[in-house]
Each structure stands twice: as C-alpha cells, then as structure tokens.
Scaffold this active site. Structure first.
Site, PDB file in Angstrom:
ATOM      1  CG  ASP A  56      -3.504   3.564   5.402  1.00 16.90           C
ATOM      2  OD1 ASP A  56      -4.638   3.408   4.913  1.00 16.90           O
ATOM      3  OD2 ASP A  56      -2.939   2.712   6.099  1.00 16.90           O
ATOM      4  CG  ASP A  59       1.354   3.660   4.617  1.00 14.92           C
ATOM      5  OD1 ASP A  59       0.165   3.419   4.348  1.00 14.92           O
ATOM      6  OD2 ASP A  59       2.167   2.803   5.017  1.00 14.92           O
ATOM      7  CG  ASP A 115      -0.211  -0.121   2.529  1.00 13.04           C
ATOM      8  OD1 ASP A 115       1.035  -0.002   2.535  1.00 13.04           O
ATOM      9  OD2 ASP A 115      -0.866  -0.307   3.566  1.00 13.04           O
TER      10      ASP A 115
END
Length: 530
Positions: A454, A328, A326
């Site tokens: 995120d 961030d 992912d």
C-alpha cells in the site's frame, strides 16, 4: 377498560418489597446469580424471597451482602463479580450455594451459614502469586512484541477473528481488548485470581482464560478451529479483494475451497482475479528483508519523479516486527502542496519498470473545511492511496536466504491478526494445491514473488497524524480515538485532531505533540503492539 395483558403485569408486582412489602432482615441483601440458574427460575426464587420479607436485588451492587448461585464454583462466581467491579477488596460478600437460600425460605429467616453452604474458592499462596494491574486504555499501556501469555492471547484473538468474520464487530472488539490486556502484562498468568480488577476482561473472556489455565485448552476455541465454516471463511477471505460478506455468500452457495470457487463460474472483479492468481504468495509472510528491498524500489521511484520527497515504512515493520502480511509506505514532501499529482507519477514509474502486477489508486477526498471535525462513519482515512500487488524479483530481495524464506512446500500459511500483527497458522493443503504456470511456475523455479503493498501520499501538514494512524496496531489506534472522544472531548483521525472545547484544529509536526495534546505519555512505535 385496561387490557388483560397490562393488568397481569401490574398485578405481578404484588408482594415485591420495592412496592411496599416489609423488609424483615435489613442486614441481609441478597443477589441471585442468573448464570446456570436461568432467568425464569431466578425470577421465581426472587419473588419467593421478597414475599418472605427478604431484600432481593435485581442488579448487583456494593450493598449486596449475600450472593447466591446454583451449580457454580466459588472461582466462577468470584470471576463474575470481578467482571462487575465487585471483586474481593471492595465489598465483603458471602458466596453461597442455593441450598442456603432454599433452607432460609423454608425457615422464613436467614439460617446460619455453615461450611456446606459456602462456595469453595481455590486457595493460592498470596506471597507467591503476582496480581497484575494495567490502565484501562491500550494507548496508556506499553505493549512490546514480547508476549508472556501467547496461548491465552492467541485463543482470544481467534475468537475475535471468528466474530469479525461473522459480522459481530462488538464481540470481536471485546475479545481484542481482552487479548490486548494480557499482551501488556509483565509476566505469565497462572491463575485467574491474578486478573482480578483488570479492565476489559468480560465474563466470556474470563471463562475462556479459566478453561485454558485449568485444562490446557479452551473447548470453545478448539471447536471454532475445527468448524468447517471458520475454515472456509479463512480460505476465502485470504483472497485479496474478498471480504467477509462475499465469502459468507459463497459459503451459502456451497463454495468452501479455491477449487470450488474456480469451478463455480463466478465472475470475479479485477482485484479478486489477481488475489486468486497470486493466492499463495499473498498468504505467505513478508520478511523484513523483503520489505526493505521493496522500500529501496519505492524510494527510487519517488525520488525519480519528485526529488526531496520522503518515504517511510509504516505498519508492523515500524513497530519492530520481523514479518508481516503486507508492506505499507507513507509518502510526503516537506513543502506543502508538492505532493499533488505524485501518486500517479510513482505508479507510472513502477508499472514501466514491471514492478506492479495489480494496482488501484484512489484520490484524496479529505477536505478539512468541508468535512469538519465530525468523526467519519468509517475509520478508513481518505488520503490518495494505491492498493497494489508488487512483483518482487529474487535479485531484489537482498538479505533473504534459505533460513528466512518461508515459502517451502508443506509450510503453514500465516495469516495476519489485524490488531496485533501476530501470525496464526491455518492448514495449507488447499492453499498450496494450486501453484501453477499462471503464478510463474512451481515455487522451486519461480524467480519472483507477489507482495501486497500500500502506498499512501499525505500532505506534510497531516503527516504526523497519518504516521500515527498507519503505524498501528489497529486496536491501539482504536483506543487512541476512544480516549480522545471519551476523555478529552476531541476528535482524532489520520488527518487531524479537533478540540471540541476550543472549537479548533490542533496543529502538530510530530507524533509526540499528538500524545501531548491528548494528555498521554508518548508511546514509541515498538510499544504499540496492542
């Protein structure tokens, strides 16, 4: 009247040297290794030796002169001794087969040690064999992305992951720490003797390492890989919003695949629905070029609603990784308090531009005066945060090309190792099976992909702590907190550092200052890949 059961326990000590039995051979201190011998047989043989005047220790210590084992090789016993801190170079002990012990019992005295009594250890050329040495804490070590022992660390990481999916956190951490030690070594391990005296290498981890070095693979690791339960847990926890406990419950209900989940009639929450819909994309590695493209979008959003705000790419990409699970971002403003209300405005901008497929925002719940220095029950921080699934159009993916695009049909899915950021393959058949119109069409014609993103907003006063915490790796951060608590009597989080001796918070403006307060040499992000 004393109960019969208690009388039996008391009477069983009769004849034990520790209750007064004569020690006839003070120069001989015995220890029976329970491994492969079994607890009951060890207890019987220990009592027998004590009755005959031998000093038989229950716990291994430096005073032991003779270690006796049954059905173990010399290398296995030596590895066990190393894990107890009693390896070669500390206590010169005889490693003996059980035959010496039984002959000594029959003779009523220690018999002469012959070659047939000695456990054989594999001989290696000490001049050519490099014996490694590393500090105990991962935060004291420099761990780059260059790993000389990938086969060993991948095996231990898989066992760690399996333990974590099985709600055995302690066991998982033990494997993670063992893998982290091997990652930090400057060269390849070719023999277990090179690992003597190294920290965090317990008996189980050493057994796996030895199996791989001698046989090319670990039977336990291969068995775990082929386990239907492990495969099902990997597939189900690959759904965004699904944790190990939920996956375990579904498995008990007979659900092992995405197809079975779809047909089960289960009501999924909003996150799980999005995770299932975009399953393939979210389980495909994100490239550095894609992360940079998303950063450009996030920076446009942030600057448009709050000029002067700063956006920092964190996680594995800040540590130098080329792919990740992912992306961030840490957002702050150099003027304390200006970040208040920033997240909602950024999210609104991204939604209005069509960049968010899913988002859930949590508010900042950290209050220093209220929460105090006590370590929180969870290691999760409490910043304002947006969990999102980002829609990345192909024309936004600058720098990506066919060579970088890992989305081709038939590829292996790559699943992130939470501690190391390394990628481990799992068969993709089930995961590739469901590409459909609800994902935007087949992969070949799809003009965008979904990416986990995120967004975290931190006040500038906490930014250095947040940057350190969100850079990782997970194990490196865990070890930093452990070092702070055990070695410095401090409490470290992604929000603050509290000195219990001084009774105050320590203010910092950089990561370097945090390391200095902890008495550690500064470790740059590229060397925190524990």
């Amino acid at each position: 009247m004393v109960p019969l059961k208690r009388r039996k326990v008391v009477s069983s000590n009769v004849g034990n040297i520790k209750t007064g039995a004569e020690n006839k051979f003070p120069q001989v201190v015995l220890f029976l290794l329970e491994r492969k011998m079994g607890a009951s047989r060890r207890a019987f043989l220990s009592q027998l030796g004590q009755k005959k005047g031998f000093q038989v220790e229950e716990v291994f210590s430096e005073s032991v002169t003779h270690v006796v084992s049954e059905n173990n090789s010399g290398d296995e016993v030596r590895t066990w001794l190393d894990s107890q801190g009693g390896g070669r170079g500390r206590t010169p002990v005889h490693l003996l087969d059980i035959s010496w012990y039984t002959e000594s019992m029959q003779a009523g005295r220690p018999v002469q040690i012959l070659d047939r009594h000695k456990l054989q250890e594999q001989q290696t050329d000490g001049a050519e064999l490099v014996v490694f040495s590393v500090p105990s804490y991962a935060c004291q070590r420099r761990t780059t992305l260059e790993n000389h022992n990938t086969v060993l660390t991948d095996a231990l990481s898989l066992l760690a992951e399996n333990a974590e999916l099985s709600d055995q956190e302690g066991r998982g951490v033990a494997f993670r720490r063992a893998a982290a030690v091997l990652k930090a070594l400057p060269g390849s391990v070719t023999h277990v003797t090179q690992l003597r005296g190294l920290p965090c290498l317990g008996e189980h981890s050493m057994r796996v390492i030895k199996d791989i070095l001698e046989n090319g693979a670990s039977a336990e690791v291969e068995s775990t890989k082929q386990s239907e339960r492990y495969k099902a847990l990997k597939v189900l926890t690959g759904i965004f919003g699904v944790g190990a406990k939920t996956a375990e419950r579904w498995i008990r209900e007979g659900i092992h695949t995405l197809h079975q989940l779809r047909g089960s009639g289960h009501t999924l929450n909003r996150a799980q629905q999005a995770g299932l819909q975009h399953y393939d994309d979210l389980n495909r590695p994100v490239t550095k070029a894609e992360a940079d493209a998303i950063r450009e979008v996030v920076e446009r959003a942030v600057v448009s609603v709050l000029p002067g705000a700063q956006v920092t790419l964190t996680g594995g990409f800040r540590r130098g990784k080329l792919t990740g699970h992912d992306v961030d971002f840490l957002i702050t403003h150099p003027e304390e308090g200006r970040e208040d209300g920033l997240m909602s405005k950024v999210v609104s901008w991204l939604e209005s531009q069509g960049f968010l497929l899913y988002q859930k925002t949590t508010r900042n719940s950290y209050l220093e005066s209220k929460d105090g220095p006590a370590r929180p029950s969870s290691n999760m921080d409490r910043f304002e945060r947006c969990f999102s699934i980002f829609k990345l159009d192909k024309d936004e993916r600058r720098g990506t090309n066919a060579a970088e695009d890992t989305s081709s049909v038939g590829a292996h899915v790559q699943v992130k190792d939470e501690d190391s950021g390394s990628q481990s393959p799992i068969l993709r058949d089930e995961q590739r099976r469901h590409v459909s119109a609800e994902d935007g069409g087949p992969e070949e014609t799809k003009l965008w992909r979904a990416v986990r993103v995120d967004l975290v907003v931190s006040p500038i006063s906490q930014f250095a702590f947040a940057l350190l915490g969100w850079t990782g790796s997970k194990l490196f951060e865990r070890e930093l907190r452990r070092w702070a608590g055990h070695e410095k009597n401090m409490s470290l989080s992604s929000h603050a550092l509290y000195d219990s001796k001084q009774g105050r918070y320590l203010r910092v403006t950089s990561e370097e200052e945090i390391f200095a307060h902890l008495g550690l040499e500064f470790v740059p992000p590229s060397e925190r890949n524990a």
